[in-house]
Design a protein around this motif. Structure first.
Motif, PDB file in Angstrom:
ATOM      1  N   THR A  21       0.819  -1.213   0.000  1.00  0.00           N
ATOM      2  CA  THR A  21       0.000   0.000   0.000  1.00  0.00           C
ATOM      3  C   THR A  21       0.859   1.273   0.000  1.00  0.00           C
ATOM      4  OG1 THR A  21      -0.165  -0.212   2.408  1.00  0.00           O
ATOM      5  CG2 THR A  21      -1.987  -1.066   1.085  1.00  0.00           C
ATOM      6  N   LEU A  24       1.272   8.046   2.228  1.00  0.00           N
ATOM      7  CA  LEU A  24       0.813   9.386   1.886  1.00  0.00           C
ATOM      8  C   LEU A  24       1.472  10.422   2.797  1.00  0.00           C
ATOM      9  CD1 LEU A  24      -3.028   8.625   1.627  1.00  0.00           C
ATOM     10  CD2 LEU A  24      -1.275   8.366  -0.149  1.00  0.00           C
ATOM     11  N   LEU A  39       1.830   8.500   6.329  1.00  0.00           N
ATOM     12  CA  LEU A  39       0.562   7.804   6.523  1.00  0.00           C
ATOM     13  C   LEU A  39       0.526   6.524   5.694  1.00  0.00           C
ATOM     14  CD1 LEU A  39      -1.532  11.036   6.035  1.00  0.00           C
ATOM     15  CD2 LEU A  39      -1.145   9.939   8.244  1.00  0.00           C
ATOM     16  N   LYS A  40       0.496   5.382   6.353  1.00  0.00           N
ATOM     17  CA  LYS A  40       0.432   4.088   5.659  1.00  0.00           C
ATOM     18  C   LYS A  40      -1.029   3.797   5.360  1.00  0.00           C
ATOM     19  CE  LYS A  40       2.237   0.116   4.222  1.00  0.00           C
ATOM     20  NZ  LYS A  40       2.821   0.018   2.871  1.00  0.00           N
ATOM     21  N   ALA A  41      -1.387   3.860   4.073  1.00  0.00           N
ATOM     22  CA  ALA A  41      -2.791   3.855   3.645  1.00  0.00           C
ATOM     23  C   ALA A  41      -3.322   2.446   3.400  1.00  0.00           C
ATOM     24  CB  ALA A  41      -2.953   4.723   2.399  1.00  0.00           C
ATOM     25  N   GLU A  42      -3.685   1.767   4.482  1.00  0.00           N
ATOM     26  CA  GLU A  42      -4.223   0.415   4.370  1.00  0.00           C
ATOM     27  C   GLU A  42      -5.669   0.384   3.888  1.00  0.00           C
ATOM     28  OE1 GLU A  42      -2.673  -2.912   4.985  1.00  0.00           O
ATOM     29  OE2 GLU A  42      -1.249  -1.438   4.236  1.00  0.00           O
ATOM     30  N   ASN A  43      -6.270   1.547   3.715  1.00  0.00           N
ATOM     31  CA  ASN A  43      -7.582   1.600   3.069  1.00  0.00           C
ATOM     32  C   ASN A  43      -7.485   1.182   1.611  1.00  0.00           C
ATOM     33  OD1 ASN A  43      -6.105   4.172   3.180  1.00  0.00           O
ATOM     34  ND2 ASN A  43      -7.708   4.950   1.822  1.00  0.00           N
ATOM     35  N   ALA A 266      -9.222  13.713   6.293  1.00  0.00           N
ATOM     36  CA  ALA A 266      -8.695  12.765   5.307  1.00  0.00           C
ATOM     37  C   ALA A 266      -9.410  12.918   3.973  1.00  0.00           C
ATOM     38  CB  ALA A 266      -8.838  11.337   5.818  1.00  0.00           C
ATOM     39  N   VAL A 272      -8.877  10.856   0.597  1.00  0.00           N
ATOM     40  CA  VAL A 272      -9.092   9.435   0.848  1.00  0.00           C
ATOM     41  C   VAL A 272     -10.275   9.259   1.795  1.00  0.00           C
ATOM     42  CG1 VAL A 272      -6.671   8.811   0.493  1.00  0.00           C
ATOM     43  CG2 VAL A 272      -7.477   9.323   2.800  1.00  0.00           C
ATOM     44  N   LEU A 274     -11.859   7.108   4.837  1.00  0.00           N
ATOM     45  CA  LEU A 274     -11.508   6.229   5.948  1.00  0.00           C
ATOM     46  C   LEU A 274     -12.754   5.871   6.735  1.00  0.00           C
ATOM     47  CD1 LEU A 274      -8.335   8.049   7.347  1.00  0.00           C
ATOM     48  CD2 LEU A 274      -8.397   6.103   5.777  1.00  0.00           C
ATOM     49  N   LEU A 301      -3.283   4.226   8.703  1.00  0.00           N
ATOM     50  CA  LEU A 301      -4.686   4.408   8.322  1.00  0.00           C
ATOM     51  C   LEU A 301      -5.200   3.002   8.028  1.00  0.00           C
ATOM     52  CD1 LEU A 301      -4.231   7.410   5.848  1.00  0.00           C
ATOM     53  CD2 LEU A 301      -4.584   7.490   8.338  1.00  0.00           C
ATOM     54  N   GLY A 304     -10.765   1.526   5.120  1.00  0.00           N
ATOM     55  CA  GLY A 304     -11.704   2.478   4.526  1.00  0.00           C
ATOM     56  C   GLY A 304     -13.044   1.874   4.175  1.00  0.00           C
TER      57      GLY A 304
END
Length: 322
Positions: A21, A24, A39-43, A266, A272, A274, A301, A304
């Motif tokens: 992922t 951000l 920000l690690k966007a796991e969404n 967000a 994004v 969330l 994160l 989402g």
């Protein structure tokens, strides 16, 4: 005990199945909190949350006999979807216990991946006991949402990837429900970034981890009523608490309104979407719940998975402004 080697092995195992992922950044966020934030966007992970990592790692470790029988799980939504998809990819069946009040989008997605869904009342029934009986009656292998070493190892790949990409961090903020994501991330991050502050974030209504850390043993509370359904857990996991008690420095608490504000930030600033649980660590940062921030901070994160109607409803309640 969970080890860094377990997390590294999980990373190798899920490569090609789980998404790596994106990370951000936001100048506006950096200026607001006075730190460089990653920000690690796991969404953007498969099924929309970090849970796929642990579920796939655990399912991939099943024996042929266990795959032939199928798997069971209990979850408010994200682990349910993750196990359902992992089981489908492995060619086995999944039976999932989900709360009667689980978000409809998560229930529909779980069924969409081919799983059988059985509902229960999260406020009056013991989901772990129900799952244990279901597994025994049907001969299924139970894959818990957090209290399982293969699950924790898979979740730890979140921090592994983040630090591999951006370098050492002074602190890492991680949403906490049962504690599996934090246990895995702390195991990886404390090796890759010595001296890092591991900070768990939970809803103020569900402060079981904060109480447990202070007491030195697991504390059970009433199932919290919070918009962060993925964090509505009454007690830290038995296995996860052993890891987190050793590696986590503190647990920050955020209100539902602070979570709403983070969701709005967000959406408007990061572009994004969330879900509430996925925004809780960001909420702690924005609300100033962590004192003495270091220069470089990581934030997970975690997911989402929120439908449009519910997203609009949440941001229309309380004080969603940031």
């Amino acid at each position: 005990m969970l080890t860094f080697d377990d997390v590294q092995a999980a990373a190798d195992r899920i490569a090609g199945a789980a998404h790596r992922t994106p990370v951000l950044t936001s100048r506006t966020l950096n200026e607001r909190v006075g730190a460089e934030v990653f920000l690690k966007a796991e969404n953007f992970q498969r099924i929309g949350a970090f849970k796929f990592r642990g579920a796939f790692n655990a399912v991939s470790r099943l024996t042929e006999e266990e795959r032939a029988r199928g798997v069971a799980a209990f979850s408010s939504g994200n682990h349910a979807q993750a196990v359902a998809l992992a089981a489908r990819l492995a060619g086995t069946r999944a039976v999932i216990l989900m709360p009667a009040d689980a978000p409809p989008t998560k229930v529909a997605a779980t069924r969409g991946y081919g799983a059988e869904v059985i509902h229960f009342d999260r406020y009056t029934e013991d989901r772990a006991a129900l799952a244990a009986k279901l597994s025994e009656d049907r001969g299924l292998t139970l894959i818990p949402p957090y209290d399982h070493y293969d699950v924790m190892a898979g979740q730890g790949t979140v921090a592994l990837e983040l630090i591999e990409e951006v370098g050492p961090l002074g602190a890492l903020l991680v949403p906490v429900g049962g504690g599996g994501l934090m246990a895995g991330c702390a195991t990886a991050a404390t090796v890759l970034s010595p001296g890092i502050r591991m900070i768990g974030v939970e809803p103020a209504a569900g402060d079981d981890h904060a109480r447990s850390l202070a007491a030195g043993h697991r504390i059970e509370i009433a199932v919290p009523r919070t918009i962060a359904d993925g964090q509505a857990v009454s007690m830290p996991g038995e296995l996860t608490f052993v890891v987190n008690q050793r590696l986590v420095e503190e647990f920050a608490l955020v209100s539902d309104d602070e979570i709403r504000a983070a969701m709005a930030f967000a959406f408007e600033r990061l572009k994004v979407v969330l879900e509430p649980s996925g925004a809780s660590a960001l909420a702690a940062l924005l609300a100033g719940r962590v004192e003495g921030l270091p220069e470089r901070v990581g934030v997970v994160l975690s997911g989402g998975n929120v439908g449009l109607e519910r997203f609009l409803e949440l941001l229309g309640e309380g004080q969603a402004g940031y």
